[in-house]
Write an enzyme that holds these catalytic residues in place. Structure first.
Site, PDB file in Angstrom:
ATOM      1  N   TYR A 143      43.499  17.146  28.339  1.00  0.00           N
ATOM      2  CA  TYR A 143      42.164  17.762  28.186  1.00  0.00           C
ATOM      3  C   TYR A 143      41.079  16.704  27.981  1.00  0.00           C
ATOM      4  O   TYR A 143      39.884  17.019  28.000  1.00  0.00           O
ATOM      5  CB  TYR A 143      42.135  18.755  27.005  1.00  0.00           C
ATOM      6  N   HIS A 166      53.843  18.813  28.174  1.00  0.00           N
ATOM      7  CA  HIS A 166      52.854  19.760  28.712  1.00  0.00           C
ATOM      8  C   HIS A 166      53.378  20.583  29.895  1.00  0.00           C
ATOM      9  O   HIS A 166      52.975  21.730  30.091  1.00  0.00           O
ATOM     10  CB  HIS A 166      51.602  18.977  29.136  1.00  0.00           C
TER      11      HIS A 166
HETATM   12  P1  NAP Z   1      41.526  32.008  27.231  1.00  0.00           P
HETATM   13  O1  NAP Z   1      41.348  31.550  25.858  1.00  0.00           O
HETATM   14  O2  NAP Z   1      42.529  33.042  27.543  1.00  0.00           O
HETATM   15  O3  NAP Z   1      40.110  32.480  27.807  1.00  0.00           O
HETATM   16  C1  NAP Z   1      38.961  31.663  27.739  1.00  0.00           C
HETATM   17  C2  NAP Z   1      37.874  32.256  28.640  1.00  0.00           C
HETATM   18  O4  NAP Z   1      37.529  33.591  28.202  1.00  0.00           O
HETATM   19  C3  NAP Z   1      36.607  31.465  28.601  1.00  0.00           C
HETATM   20  O5  NAP Z   1      36.004  31.581  29.885  1.00  0.00           O
HETATM   21  C4  NAP Z   1      35.771  32.161  27.516  1.00  0.00           C
HETATM   22  O6  NAP Z   1      34.413  31.982  27.743  1.00  0.00           O
HETATM   23  C5  NAP Z   1      36.181  33.615  27.717  1.00  0.00           C
HETATM   24  N1  NAP Z   1      36.215  34.371  26.438  1.00  0.00           N
HETATM   25  C6  NAP Z   1      36.796  33.952  25.278  1.00  0.00           C
HETATM   26  N2  NAP Z   1      36.682  34.901  24.323  1.00  0.00           N
HETATM   27  C7  NAP Z   1      36.040  35.950  24.887  1.00  0.00           C
HETATM   28  C8  NAP Z   1      35.619  37.226  24.397  1.00  0.00           C
HETATM   29  N3  NAP Z   1      35.880  37.608  23.144  1.00  0.00           N
HETATM   30  N4  NAP Z   1      34.958  38.046  25.247  1.00  0.00           N
HETATM   31  C9  NAP Z   1      34.714  37.663  26.521  1.00  0.00           C
HETATM   32  N5  NAP Z   1      35.085  36.479  27.054  1.00  0.00           N
HETATM   33  C10 NAP Z   1      35.746  35.612  26.236  1.00  0.00           C
HETATM   34  O7  NAP Z   1      41.831  30.850  28.280  1.00  0.00           O
HETATM   35  P2  NAP Z   1      42.417  29.412  28.321  1.00  0.00           P
HETATM   36  O8  NAP Z   1      41.416  28.412  27.830  1.00  0.00           O
HETATM   37  O9  NAP Z   1      42.997  29.306  29.658  1.00  0.00           O
HETATM   38  O10 NAP Z   1      43.660  29.418  27.311  1.00  0.00           O
HETATM   39  C11 NAP Z   1      43.502  29.247  25.929  1.00  0.00           C
HETATM   40  C12 NAP Z   1      44.053  27.911  25.463  1.00  0.00           C
HETATM   41  O11 NAP Z   1      45.450  27.811  25.766  1.00  0.00           O
HETATM   42  C13 NAP Z   1      43.445  26.679  26.152  1.00  0.00           C
HETATM   43  O12 NAP Z   1      42.147  26.389  25.670  1.00  0.00           O
HETATM   44  C14 NAP Z   1      44.493  25.652  25.856  1.00  0.00           C
HETATM   45  O13 NAP Z   1      44.363  25.171  24.523  1.00  0.00           O
HETATM   46  C15 NAP Z   1      45.778  26.459  26.064  1.00  0.00           C
HETATM   47  N6  NAP Z   1      46.285  26.371  27.455  1.00  0.00           N
HETATM   48  C16 NAP Z   1      47.463  25.713  27.671  1.00  0.00           C
HETATM   49  C17 NAP Z   1      47.968  25.576  28.948  1.00  0.00           C
HETATM   50  C18 NAP Z   1      49.269  24.854  29.179  1.00  0.00           C
HETATM   51  O14 NAP Z   1      49.604  24.564  30.334  1.00  0.00           O
HETATM   52  N7  NAP Z   1      50.021  24.568  28.135  1.00  0.00           N
HETATM   53  C19 NAP Z   1      47.273  26.126  30.046  1.00  0.00           C
HETATM   54  C20 NAP Z   1      46.084  26.811  29.803  1.00  0.00           C
HETATM   55  C21 NAP Z   1      45.622  26.944  28.506  1.00  0.00           C
HETATM   56  P3  NAP Z   1      33.388  31.523  26.541  1.00  0.00           P
HETATM   57  O15 NAP Z   1      33.812  30.170  26.066  1.00  0.00           O
HETATM   58  O16 NAP Z   1      32.071  31.535  27.238  1.00  0.00           O
HETATM   59  O17 NAP Z   1      33.494  32.576  25.484  1.00  0.00           O
END
Ligand code: NAP
Length: 304
Positions: free
Chosen positions: A52, A121
């Site tokens: 990241y 990862h």
């Molecule tokens: P997520 O948390 O599922 O969704 C984030 C998205 O949803 C952003 O666009 C955010 O926009 C929006 N959002 C968040 N809360 C909201 C709400 N209450 N209402 C409406 N929209 C909302 O997605 P992610 O970042 O893919 O996954 C979460 C975390 O998991 C990552 O940050 C990372 O730490 C981890 N991850 C790990 C892997 C892996 O391969 N191990 C892959 C992907 C993710 P805003 O910021 O504008 O609110």
């Protein structure tokens, strides 16, 4: 608002907070303030990764959050991740020694003596995958990682560790939401004591990663029925995001919502005041669409 302070158990009996703060796509400019306010808003788990490219800024946010709340380091659970390399991208897999050095480098950037959970990862290490896992076992022995695990590993990748006669991972962080439920992998993990940690729980939202340049492999069919959870959420008087996160927590999965919006950040940890009923849980069970969409470059769990 009541911040959810529930915890789950990892394989090694460590407690992991049920709701963590995700930092993928959080820039170095935003991370100090975002992570600090997440801690002030009740988040006790911060998830980051070398890939990241924000570890220094996330570390600054952790320090600021601890200072603002008066909490001690051990009140916060920090997950960091090894970038394993990927020969398919011309990126040589990390050796055993490089893996140990990568963990040291991440700790230095984060400004921490240990990480609570250190993960590989993705299963991109190919021939070095087992060497990387052996290195994580040593990092745990050294106390640099309190718990260790993997991410995006399928059953074959997990079996490889078992066949090598090595201890199994404490956790596997995978994409889990109603459209990607992975029932066979989850039951294999349950049988082998590997805790599931859910990422990208919010994929079904129309607001999920909408800014330009944010990768997603969401299909048009998915986009067409994004509203399916709106009605269900209205029944409980919560937002769609809260319903999706509660679904993860009710299944026993730690979740990692990311938001830079202060209201959403608070909403995403406010999950204790309702329970999805059995009929809705059963209906969601029928909505599985198979593999995930968070990696636009292709599902990493299919790596050889
Ligand atoms: P997520 O948390 O599922 O969704 C984030 C998205 O949803 C952003 O666009 C955010 O926009 C929006 N959002 C968040 N809360 C909201 C709400 N209450 N209402 C409406 N929209 C909302 O997605 P992610 O970042 O893919 O996954 C979460 C975390 O998991 C990552 O940050 C990372 O730490 C981890 N991850 C790990 C892997 C892996 O391969 N191990 C892959 C992907 C993710 P805003 O910021 O504008 O609110």
């Amino acid at each position: 608002m009541t911040a959810m302070q529930q915890t789950f158990r990892l394989n090694d009996d460590t407690a992991i907070p049920a709701v963590g703060f995700g930092t993928y796509l959080v820039s170095n400019d935003d991370a100090p303030e975002a992570v600090s306010s997440a801690i002030s808003n009740g988040y006790r788990h911060i998830d980051t990764a070398a890939a990241y490219q924000n570890e220094e800024a996330v570390g600054a946010g952790i320090r600021a959050g601890l200072q603002a709340t008066g909490l001690a380091r051990d009140a916060i659970f920090v997950t960091a991740k090894l970038w394993p390399g990927n020969p398919a991208w011309g990126d040589t897999p990390k050796s055993h020694d490089q893996t140990v050095a990568e963990c040291d480098a991440s700790l230095a950037k984060l400004g921490l003596d240990y990480t609570d959970l250190y993960l590989i990862h993705a299963p991109y290490g190919g021939p070095e995958r087992i060497a990387q896992w052996r290195a994580l076992l040593e990092l745990k022995q050294m106390g640099k990682a309190r718990s260790i695990g993997v991410s995006n590993f399928n059953q074959g990748h997990l079996d490889e560790i078992k066949l090598a006669g090595l201890p199994m991972p404490d956790a596997n962080q995978i994409e889990l939401h109603p459209w990607s439920q992975k029932p066979e992998l989850i039951s294999y993990m349950t049988e082998n004591g590997i805790a599931p940690i859910a990422y990208s729980s919010l994929v079904p939202l129309s607001t999920w990663r909408t800014q330009e340049g944010q990768d997603s492999a969401k299909t048009d069919a998915m986009k067409a029925d994004e509203s399916v959870f709106t009605q269900m959420a209205a029944k409980y008087g919560v937002s769609e995001a809260q319903l999706l996160l509660r679904w993860g927590v009710q299944n026993g999965y730690a979740v990692l919502p990311k938001s830079l919006n202060p209201d959403r950040m608070r909403q995403n940890i406010d999950l204790a005041g309702f329970q999805i009923d059995d009929a809705d849980i059963a209906s969601i069970k029928t909505m599985d669409r198979g593999e995930g969409v968070a990696w636009a470059s292709g599902d990493p769990s299919t790596a050889a």
